[in-house]
Design a protein around this motif. Structure first.
Motif, PDB file in Angstrom:
ATOM      1  N   LEU A  60     -11.802  40.579  27.479  1.00 21.04           N
ATOM      2  CA  LEU A  60     -12.345  40.576  28.626  1.00 21.04           C
ATOM      3  C   LEU A  60     -12.681  42.061  29.112  1.00 21.04           C
TER       4      LEU A  60
ATOM      5  N   ASN B  24     -16.761  42.700  34.101  1.00 16.35           N
ATOM      6  CA  ASN B  24     -16.712  41.229  34.772  1.00 16.35           C
ATOM      7  C   ASN B  24     -17.468  40.283  33.773  1.00 16.35           C
TER       8      ASN B  24
ATOM      9  N   ILE C 126      -5.076  40.221  32.700  1.00 20.33           N
ATOM     10  CA  ILE C 126      -5.736  40.723  33.994  1.00 20.33           C
ATOM     11  C   ILE C 126      -4.743  41.002  34.934  1.00 20.33           C
ATOM     12  N   GLU C 127      -4.887  41.931  35.776  1.00 23.22           N
ATOM     13  CA  GLU C 127      -3.819  42.428  36.827  1.00 23.22           C
ATOM     14  C   GLU C 127      -3.026  41.085  37.603  1.00 23.22           C
TER      15      GLU C 127
ATOM     16  N   LEU D 195     -11.507  34.373  39.103  1.00 25.15           N
ATOM     17  CA  LEU D 195     -11.893  35.725  38.391  1.00 25.15           C
ATOM     18  C   LEU D 195     -13.171  36.357  38.888  1.00 25.15           C
TER      19      LEU D 195
END
Length: 375
Positions: A256, A260, A287-288, A340
């Motif tokens: 990733l 984005n 991802i966070e 996402l």
């Protein structure tokens, strides 16, 4: 002087004056000789041996069985050696006669390896023809079988130490093919040990054989995915990236990026179903947490069968199931992609699509028809 050779590493063999006698002995007679051979100079308590092999509360029966098995061996021994008695014994103890020339293979294998030369280590490796008492088992002697198990583990640990030392010596002397051969022997014992694959990969990188390094990376990935449903450790993935960068490959393993988008690498084992999707999930997990907490529990549960790393996000572990339902996996990933892409369009970049496994390719076709996903 009579000569007795007892081989315990690998298939059991007993030679009397270089002639095999194993087919002339009962199974328990062989077991008793093996047990005594491990400490061939020791004086053994007869009650302890009787209890180990017959595990009976009937003391008289156990003692009789021991006497009978010892008599069988004595009879055979005297027949082949002009009346020589192989044992010294009394009512309480028994041991091998000191005049008997006994060779036991493990006595030279158990030496300390720290100060051994490469040649000495090679000789120790040759002695290890297989596991201790390989395939040897006595049905109604659980104590003996337990003893075999622990001796087998102990001797295998010493064998592995020998291999590590020998491998290090080969690497220090730049004998890389020999080092790789030893690492393969170690993988035969533990095919899920990731650091062994990593060492092989690094050796091939060092000698400039990127193709074989990549082959062994894919071998590691396949084994871990099939056996444990996990991805390789980060250090192995770094080695993989080093291989790709050195060959000027532009593709990267399912990454990733900051724009984005999702980049799906081409060089993956295409015969492993769901491989690319499993690697994709690995990257999603980076991802966070604030974003991932918005993903529905049902979606985590549906993709769990193809990558167990998501388990930490599943609150009710009782709902977990290893059965893969393809449409549920596809729909769950679609829902995750929607999370996402809430704030921006989500792009999917596919490099060398011909290498991607069939199921992951099917998902790409599935998701490419959805909104906010641009291929």
């Amino acid at each position: 002087m009579a000569k007795l050779n007892i081989y315990l590493l690998g298939r059991v063999e007993i030679l009397l004056n270089d002639e095999s006698i194993i087919d002339k002995l009962s199974h328990k007679s062989i077991g008793i000789l093996n047990y005594m051979a491990v400490e061939k100079n020791k004086k053994f308590n007869r009650n302890k041996i009787a209890d180990m092999f017959w595990d009976s509360n009937d003391f008289d029966t156990s003692r009789y069985n021991l006497r009978y098995n010892l008599w069988q061996f004595r009879k055979l021994f005297k027949k082949l050696n002009q009346g020589i008695d192989p044992f010294n014994s009394d009512k309480e103890t028994i041991c091998f006669d000191e005049k008997l020339d006994i060779y036991v293979d493990i006595e030279n294998f158990e030496n300390d390896i720290d100060d051994k030369t490469t040649k000495e280590l090679e000789n120790m490796k040759k002695l290890y023809k297989g596991e201790f008492l390989e395939g040897f088992y006595i049905k109604d002697s659980p104590k003996f079988n337990d003893w075999v198990f622990y001796e087998r583990e102990r001797l295998q640990r010493n064998y592995i130490k020998t291999l590590y030392k020998l491998k290090d010596n080969y690497k220090e002397n730049n004998e890389y093919q020999k080092a790789i051969s030893i690492l393969e022997d170690m993988l035969a014992i533990n095919p899920l040990k990731e650091e062994l694959y990593l060492e092989i990969i690094k050796i091939y990188i060092k000698i400039g054989d990127r193709k074989k390094a990549l082959k062994h990376y894919n071998r590691c990935v396949k084994r871990l995915r099939e056996e444990l449903n996990i991805s390789p450790a980060e250090e192995i993935k770094k080695a993989y990236k080093e291989i790709l960068s050195s060959e000027s490959h532009i593709q990267e393993t399912l990454k990733l990026n900051t724009e984005n988008s999702i980049s799906i690498a081409s060089y993956t084992p295409s015969n492993i179903e769901y491989y690319s999707l499993s690697e994709l999930i690995d990257k999603i997990m980076d991802i966070e947490e604030d974003i991932l907490k918005n993903i529905d529990q049902n979606d985590w549960i549906d993709i769990y069968p193809i990558n167990s790393i998501v388990e930490k996000h599943i609150e009710d572990k009782r709902r977990l199931d290893n059965n893969i339902v393809k449409i549920k996996v596809f729909k769950a990933l679609e829902n995750i992609f929607k999370i996402l892409s809430l704030n921006d369009q989500l792009n999917m970049i596919i490099d060398e699509i011909k290498y991607i496994d069939d199921t992951s390719l099917e998902f790409i076709k599935f998701i490419s028809y959805r909104e906010r996903v641009k291929v």
